[in-house]
Each structure stands twice: as C-alpha cells, then as structure tokens.
Scaffold this motif. Structure first.
Motif, short mmCIF file in Angstrom:
data_model
loop_
_atom_site.label_atom_id
_atom_site.label_comp_id
_atom_site.label_asym_id
_atom_site.label_seq_id
_atom_site.Cartn_x
_atom_site.Cartn_y
_atom_site.Cartn_z
N TYR A 38 0.83 -1.21 0.00
CA TYR A 38 0.00 0.00 0.00
C TYR A 38 0.86 1.26 0.00
O TYR A 38 0.52 2.25 -0.66
CB TYR A 38 -0.93 0.00 1.22
N VAL A 39 1.95 1.23 0.76
CA VAL A 39 2.84 2.39 0.81
C VAL A 39 3.41 2.68 -0.57
O VAL A 39 3.41 3.83 -1.05
CB VAL A 39 3.98 2.15 1.83
N LEU A 89 2.58 5.94 -2.84
CA LEU A 89 3.70 6.80 -3.19
C LEU A 89 3.80 7.00 -4.70
O LEU A 89 3.86 8.13 -5.19
CB LEU A 89 4.99 6.19 -2.66
N VAL A 90 3.78 5.90 -5.45
CA VAL A 90 3.92 5.98 -6.91
C VAL A 90 2.70 6.65 -7.53
O VAL A 90 2.83 7.54 -8.38
CB VAL A 90 4.14 4.58 -7.51
N GLY A 91 1.51 6.25 -7.10
CA GLY A 91 0.29 6.84 -7.67
C GLY A 91 0.20 8.32 -7.42
O GLY A 91 -0.14 9.10 -8.32
N ILE A 144 -2.79 4.00 2.89
CA ILE A 144 -1.78 3.67 3.89
C ILE A 144 -2.35 3.71 5.29
O ILE A 144 -2.23 2.75 6.05
CB ILE A 144 -0.58 4.65 3.79
N SER A 145 -2.99 4.82 5.65
CA SER A 145 -3.39 5.03 7.05
C SER A 145 -4.39 3.99 7.52
O SER A 145 -4.42 3.66 8.71
CB SER A 145 -3.94 6.44 7.24
N ALA A 155 3.01 9.45 5.91
CA ALA A 155 3.79 10.54 5.31
C ALA A 155 4.35 10.16 3.94
O ALA A 155 4.69 11.04 3.16
CB ALA A 155 4.92 10.96 6.25
N PHE A 156 4.46 8.86 3.67
CA PHE A 156 4.93 8.44 2.35
C PHE A 156 3.97 8.90 1.25
O PHE A 156 4.39 9.14 0.12
CB PHE A 156 5.11 6.92 2.28
#
Length: 443
Positions: free
Chosen positions: A18-19, A23-25, A146-147, A160-161
C-alpha cells in the motif's frame, strides 16, 4: 526505539504494498497537477494569456486559471469521496488518475492564443477544471490506502509516504520543465513546453496498472456492510463531523497557501528581481526532493510526540521565515537561494504536510473518513492555495515589494495556529455514522 508490532509477519508485505502504491500513484498524479503551476510561472502567461507589455499581468491571468482548478477541487472531493466511502478507495483512485492523466496530456496538444484566439485559454481552463476535479478526489484516497492499513503506532511515519509522492510529483514536473528549458528558446516556446504534458500518457498507464492491482483497504472492507449506501457520504460527514471539518480546513491554510507562495509565486518573484529562472526551478526541485525525507521524519516525530506539537512547529517556522525567505532570494547567490527553498519547503512546510495525513485520519470515523478529509482538504485549498499565487502576484504588482506578501503569509500562519489549538478540544464522545468507533486523535 521501535514500537512492538501488532500485525503478523504475513501482513507486513501488504502494508508495504500500500505504501509503494500510494507513493507511486500520488507522484504520477501530482506530477500532472503541478505541471500547470510550473507552466503558469514559465510559459502560459505569454502563450495563452497575453496582456500588454508587463509580463506580470499575463502571469496573473495564468494564475487565475490556476485558481479555477482549485475551485473545482471540492466538487471532486464530494464526488470521489462518495465513491470512495460507498464503493471503495481503489475504484475512486483509478478514476481520479485516469481523468488527471488524460486532461494533462490534452493540455500539451492545445493551440495557443496566437493560433485560435480566445478559444485557447477557454480550452485550457476547461482542462484545468477537470484536473481540479481529479485532484479533489485524489489526496484523501491516497492517504487512506496507507493510514487504514497501518498500525496506529506507525501511522504518522507510514502515512507521510503518501505526501512524499506529492513532493516527488512536484520534483518531476519541475525537472521536466528545467530539462525542456535547456532547448533553444524559440523551440522551447514553440513545442518544447508541450513534452512534459504529453508524457503524462505514459505515466497514466503505469499508475492505473498499479492501482488496479491493489487490494481494497482493510478498514473499508471491515465496515463495508455497515455503510449506508443510499445516503450521500458528504452530507453524512458534515452531520457527524462539522467541527472536525472546520479544524482541518484551518490546518490547511498555512500549509497549502504557504506552499504555493514558496513553490509557484517564488519563481515569479525571483524572475522579477533578476534571479535566473533555471536556478529558481532547480532550487525548487532540490528542496522538494529533500522534502521527501523531511516529510517521513516529521511523520515519525508525530508518532513520538504527537501531531499537534509537530504541526504547530511547522506553522511557527513558516511565520518566522516569511521575511527572510524573500531576502535570501534577493541575494541572487545560488547556494543561498537553494537554502531558502530548503528551509521553507523542507522544514517549515514539511513539518505540517508530513504530519497532516495521520492528523486528518484521526479526526474522522471510518464510514465517512474519505468524504470528511476530502471536503476539508479541498475546500480549504480553494481559498488558501488556489488564490495564494494570484494574491501574492497582485501584491507584488501593486507595491513592487515582498513585504505585503510576507504579511499575507503571516496572516495565514495565524489562522492555522488557531486551528491547531482548537484541534485539542475535540469531543471524544461523538457518535459516528452507523456502527464504527469514534475517531481517536493523537494530540
């Protein structure tokens, strides 16, 4: 010191997945959105909004189009917040990325004012509105990927990522224009500026594939059956969390408004006082690249000492930096200019934006979290970030000084500090929609 893990070893790769996906998206989607901001300061004023001999007037018109995109963001937050709260985070995020990518690529194919007259800026504004709608639904979903899958003890750092993706998106957009500007001037103005926009088609394919393959978030899946499908999620969020929405909006004022003064208006100001445009773009890119690390650090710090102290630290730092930032740019010394951007973006702004995902997550219950976060985040973006470059440019045009801009920035900081103080008086006994548990605030 690390916190004990409450997840099984088999769950940890899922969290990492998920991180990476968030991040990439986010990096790809915000690359698209920030392209307009950079182009507004570099080329759009002369190509789409020519206005006499003063380049600041044309730039103001381009920043007005920039603000229109922000005005469309609350609509996107309502639409995609509803989709995300009712049908799933993943479905909403694939749609936002597709709309953003197609709109951005079409910008690179538009005729200019000299070719078709007023039709050129009209088409540009329409595409900017579509960008705004997509951006309005993007942030909340990217954060929740993420969260809603992270342990509470590491939520600040891991979430934060998602913000790191935003910084990388800005770096990519600034770098793309910096490289394009290495072309001879006439070629850059004729067709070179189009290349970063057209490249969005490739990025769209990569981002959509990553998100399509992603499983739905665990919290959404857990509460899927209790969600009232027949009701509008935005209205439920407004009924359940009116105070929290206002607090979150206030938290955004300095973070969002200040960031666009430091990132977009600063280029206009630097050129106005004689700083090389290439140096300014490089300084922005360097500071935002460094910000990726500071976002993660401040998210980690918020896990240790709380969201409110870290957020307040960033806001106070931004107020302290309001006058020195422009003085450092006035020096026209490369190292000093880069230092100015690093302090403003990486440290002051970074402390707020790195803490923001977990802070916002903990204000809202799961059933309406996407909508609540999106409404607060995007409505505040209209009057904070959307108008900040326009207002700052108007102040510079009228006073030929950075002093009024610095005072404007300090005013935004005061609003955010009031919101930070108000966030500590959250009512913990509020009943959420349906059967979820009250949100817990790490203050």
């Amino acid at each position: 010191m690390s916190h004990p893990q409450t997840t099984t070893p088999g769950q940890r790769p899922g969290v990492r997945r998920y991180v990476v996906a968030s991040l990439v998206g986010n990096a790809l989607e915000w690359y698209d959105f920030f392209l307009y901001a950079t182009a507004s300061a570099v080329v759009f004023g002369s190509l789409f909004f020519p206005a006499g001999t003063d380049p600041l007037v044309g730039t103001m018109a381009a920043f007005a189009g920039f603000a229109v995109g922000f005005a469309a963001r609350p609509l996107g937050g309502i639409i995609f917040g509803h989709i995300g709260d009712r049908l799933g985070r993943k479905r909403s995020l694939v749609l936002t990325l597709s709309i953003m990518g197609i709109s951005t690529a079409l910008m690179g194919l538009l005729p200019t004012y000299n070719q078709v007259g007023l039709l050129a800026p009209a088409l540009l504004i329409v595409l900017r509105v579509l960008q705004g709608v997509a951006a309005g639904g993007e942030w909340g979903g990217g954060v929740l990927l993420i969260s809603e899958n992270a342990n509470a003890s590491r939520r600040g750092m891991l979430s934060a990522f998602s913000q790191g993706g935003i910084s990388l998106g800005f770096v990519l957009s600034s770098l793309a224009f910096y490289l394009a500007q290495l072309m001879p001037g006439p070629q850059f103005m004729l067709w070179g500026w189009r290349l970063p926009f057209i490249a969005s088609v490739v990025l769209l394919g990569v981002g959509a594939y990553i998100r399509f393959k992603l499983p739905e978030s665990k919290e959404f899946t857990k509460t899927r059956e209790s969600r009232p499908q027949h009701r509008i999620a935005a209205l439920d969020a407004l009924r359940a969390h009116p105070r929290e929405i206002l607090v979150a909006m206030g938290l955004r004022v300095a973070e969002n408004g200040g960031s666009y003064i430091f990132l977009s208006f600063s280029i206009v100001y630097g050129v106005h006082v004689g700083v090389d445009k290439g140096l300014l773009l490089m300084a922005v890119a360097v500071s935002m690249l460094a910000s990726f690390g500071t976002y993660i650090f401040f998210g980690y710090l918020s896990d240790r000492i709380g969201r409110r102290p870290v957020y307040a630290l960033g806001a106070v730092g931004m107020g302290v930096m309001a006058f020195p930032f422009f003085a450092l740019i006035d020096s026209n010394a490369p190292a000093v200019v880069i230092l100015a951007f690093f302090i403003a973006n990486g440290l002051c702004h970074g402390a707020m934006i790195g803490t923001q995902p977990a802070f916002f997550h903990e204000l809202f219950s799961a059933e309406v979290r996407y909508s609540g976060m999106a409404i607060a985040h995007e409505v505040a973006a209209v009057f904070a970030g959307g108008f900040a470059p326009l207002i700052a440019t108007a102040l510079l045009l009228n006073f030929n000084s950075s002093v009024p801009v610095s005072l404007y920035l300090i005013g935004m900081v005061l609003v955010t500090l009031i919101a930070v103080a108000a966030s500590g008086r959250k009512k913990h006994n509020r009943q959420p929609i349906a059967t979820g548990q009250p949100a817990q605030v790490r203050s």
